[in-house]
Write a protein that holds these residues in place. Structure first.
Motif, PDB file in Angstrom:
ATOM      1  N   GLU A  77      31.842  19.980  42.655  1.00 23.24           N
ATOM      2  CA  GLU A  77      31.210  21.297  42.661  1.00 23.24           C
ATOM      3  C   GLU A  77      31.730  22.136  43.822  1.00 23.24           C
ATOM      4  O   GLU A  77      31.943  23.343  43.694  1.00 23.24           O
ATOM      5  N   GLN A  78      31.938  21.481  44.986  1.00 21.01           N
ATOM      6  CA  GLN A  78      32.488  22.189  46.139  1.00 21.01           C
ATOM      7  C   GLN A  78      33.911  22.667  45.838  1.00 21.01           C
ATOM      8  O   GLN A  78      34.290  23.779  46.200  1.00 21.01           O
ATOM      9  N   LYS A  79      34.699  21.821  45.176  1.00 26.19           N
ATOM     10  CA  LYS A  79      36.080  22.168  44.834  1.00 26.19           C
ATOM     11  C   LYS A  79      36.099  23.365  43.884  1.00 26.19           C
ATOM     12  O   LYS A  79      36.873  24.301  44.071  1.00 26.19           O
ATOM     13  N   ARG A  80      35.216  23.339  42.866  1.00 27.96           N
ATOM     14  CA  ARG A  80      35.131  24.451  41.913  1.00 27.96           C
ATOM     15  C   ARG A  80      34.722  25.737  42.626  1.00 27.96           C
ATOM     16  O   ARG A  80      35.255  26.810  42.373  1.00 27.96           O
ATOM     17  N   SER A  81      33.773  25.634  43.531  1.00 29.88           N
ATOM     18  CA  SER A  81      33.297  26.790  44.283  1.00 29.88           C
ATOM     19  C   SER A  81      34.422  27.372  45.139  1.00 29.88           C
ATOM     20  O   SER A  81      34.591  28.584  45.216  1.00 29.88           O
ATOM     21  N   GLN A  82      35.196  26.515  45.762  1.00 29.84           N
ATOM     22  CA  GLN A  82      36.312  26.968  46.592  1.00 29.84           C
ATOM     23  C   GLN A  82      37.422  27.579  45.739  1.00 29.84           C
ATOM     24  O   GLN A  82      38.108  28.500  46.174  1.00 29.84           O
ATOM     25  N   ASP A  83      37.619  27.081  44.528  1.00 32.49           N
ATOM     26  CA  ASP A  83      38.636  27.639  43.640  1.00 32.49           C
ATOM     27  C   ASP A  83      38.228  29.027  43.130  1.00 32.49           C
ATOM     28  O   ASP A  83      39.086  29.862  42.850  1.00 32.49           O
ATOM     29  N   GLN A  84      36.939  29.258  43.032  1.00 36.47           N
ATOM     30  CA  GLN A  84      36.457  30.537  42.515  1.00 36.47           C
ATOM     31  C   GLN A  84      36.589  31.661  43.549  1.00 36.47           C
ATOM     32  O   GLN A  84      36.733  32.817  43.196  1.00 36.47           O
ATOM     33  N   ILE A  85      36.552  31.298  44.826  1.00 36.59           N
ATOM     34  CA  ILE A  85      36.632  32.310  45.886  1.00 36.59           C
ATOM     35  C   ILE A  85      37.959  33.067  45.838  1.00 36.59           C
ATOM     36  O   ILE A  85      37.966  34.296  45.817  1.00 36.59           O
ATOM     37  N   PRO A  86      39.122  32.377  45.800  1.00 35.92           N
ATOM     38  CA  PRO A  86      40.389  33.133  45.736  1.00 35.92           C
ATOM     39  C   PRO A  86      40.494  33.979  44.461  1.00 35.92           C
ATOM     40  O   PRO A  86      41.032  35.085  44.487  1.00 35.92           O
ATOM     41  N   ALA A  87      39.975  33.487  43.345  1.00 36.31           N
ATOM     42  CA  ALA A  87      40.029  34.253  42.108  1.00 36.31           C
ATOM     43  C   ALA A  87      39.190  35.536  42.241  1.00 36.31           C
ATOM     44  O   ALA A  87      39.605  36.608  41.805  1.00 36.31           O
ATOM     45  N   ALA A  88      38.016  35.403  42.837  1.00 38.76           N
ATOM     46  CA  ALA A  88      37.159  36.572  43.027  1.00 38.76           C
ATOM     47  C   ALA A  88      37.808  37.561  43.990  1.00 38.76           C
ATOM     48  O   ALA A  88      37.761  38.776  43.775  1.00 38.76           O
ATOM     49  N   LEU A  89      38.435  37.048  45.055  1.00 33.53           N
ATOM     50  CA  LEU A  89      39.113  37.936  46.006  1.00 33.53           C
ATOM     51  C   LEU A  89      40.288  38.642  45.342  1.00 33.53           C
ATOM     52  O   LEU A  89      40.518  39.829  45.575  1.00 33.53           O
ATOM     53  N   SER A  90      41.021  37.920  44.532  1.00 33.46           N
ATOM     54  CA  SER A  90      42.157  38.510  43.826  1.00 33.46           C
ATOM     55  C   SER A  90      41.683  39.608  42.874  1.00 33.46           C
ATOM     56  O   SER A  90      42.293  40.676  42.784  1.00 33.46           O
ATOM     57  N   GLU A  91      40.573  39.358  42.192  1.00 37.03           N
ATOM     58  CA  GLU A  91      40.019  40.360  41.272  1.00 37.03           C
ATOM     59  C   GLU A  91      39.560  41.604  42.048  1.00 37.03           C
ATOM     60  O   GLU A  91      39.825  42.730  41.631  1.00 37.03           O
ATOM     61  N   LEU A  92      38.907  41.387  43.183  1.00 38.79           N
ATOM     62  CA  LEU A  92      38.468  42.513  44.008  1.00 38.79           C
ATOM     63  C   LEU A  92      39.659  43.306  44.533  1.00 38.79           C
ATOM     64  O   LEU A  92      39.635  44.530  44.589  1.00 38.79           O
ATOM     65  N   GLN A  93      40.705  42.578  44.910  1.00 34.16           N
ATOM     66  CA  GLN A  93      41.905  43.235  45.418  1.00 34.16           C
ATOM     67  C   GLN A  93      42.554  44.073  44.306  1.00 34.16           C
ATOM     68  O   GLN A  93      42.983  45.207  44.552  1.00 34.16           O
ATOM     69  N   ASP A  94      42.605  43.535  43.088  1.00 37.54           N
ATOM     70  CA  ASP A  94      43.160  44.284  41.959  1.00 37.54           C
ATOM     71  C   ASP A  94      42.339  45.543  41.682  1.00 37.54           C
ATOM     72  O   ASP A  94      42.894  46.618  41.420  1.00 37.54           O
ATOM     73  N   GLN A  95      41.024  45.400  41.754  1.00 38.85           N
ATOM     74  CA  GLN A  95      40.155  46.559  41.526  1.00 38.85           C
ATOM     75  C   GLN A  95      40.355  47.608  42.618  1.00 38.85           C
ATOM     76  O   GLN A  95      40.374  48.813  42.345  1.00 38.85           O
ATOM     77  N   MET A  96      40.521  47.146  43.838  1.00 40.21           N
ATOM     78  CA  MET A  96      40.730  48.059  44.960  1.00 40.21           C
ATOM     79  C   MET A  96      42.050  48.824  44.787  1.00 40.21           C
ATOM     80  O   MET A  96      42.098  50.041  45.005  1.00 40.21           O
ATOM     81  N   ILE A  97      43.093  48.138  44.383  1.00 41.40           N
ATOM     82  CA  ILE A  97      44.392  48.784  44.164  1.00 41.40           C
ATOM     83  C   ILE A  97      44.278  49.814  43.043  1.00 41.40           C
ATOM     84  O   ILE A  97      44.794  50.931  43.155  1.00 41.40           O
ATOM     85  N   GLU A  98      43.573  49.469  41.979  1.00 40.38           N
ATOM     86  CA  GLU A  98      43.394  50.394  40.865  1.00 40.38           C
ATOM     87  C   GLU A  98      42.619  51.639  41.303  1.00 40.38           C
ATOM     88  O   GLU A  98      42.973  52.766  40.940  1.00 40.38           O
TER      89      GLU A  98
END
Length: 90
Positions: free
Chosen positions: A7-28
């Motif tokens: 569960e910790q591994k899954r949670s840590q994997d979700q953080i970079p994906a969420a940051l990447s999505e936020l970064q994409d939204q910010m660029i847009e």
């Protein structure tokens, strides 16, 4: 609250994906804002040109009004009568 290792591994994997999505939204959003700023600037230039043109037309119209006011009755244009001044082809 204790999370299992998976569960910790899954949670840590979700953080970079969420940051990447936020970064994409910010660029847009930044691209949209840059486009809107360009559009506003272009519209401002159009409005400035139109305002100058309107002022020129107003000055010309004032001159025409003055000329009409200064004309004597003999020089003025005869009123137009639609019925009496009908072209012959009617």
């Amino acid at each position: 609250m204790n999370l299992s290792i998976s569960e910790q591994k899954r949670s840590q994997d979700q953080i970079p994906a969420a940051l990447s999505e936020l970064q994409d939204q910010m660029i847009e959003l930044q691209m949209s804002m840059a486009h809107l700023e360009m559009t506003v600037e272009q519209l401002n230039q159009v409005i400035t040109r139109q305002d100058a043109h309107i002022q020129t037309l107003q000055r010309q119209l004032q001159l025409v009004y003055k000329q009409v006011e200064n004309q004597s009755p003999e020089e003025s244009i005869a009123p137009f009568d639609v019925i009496a001044d009908r072209p012959p082809h009617y």
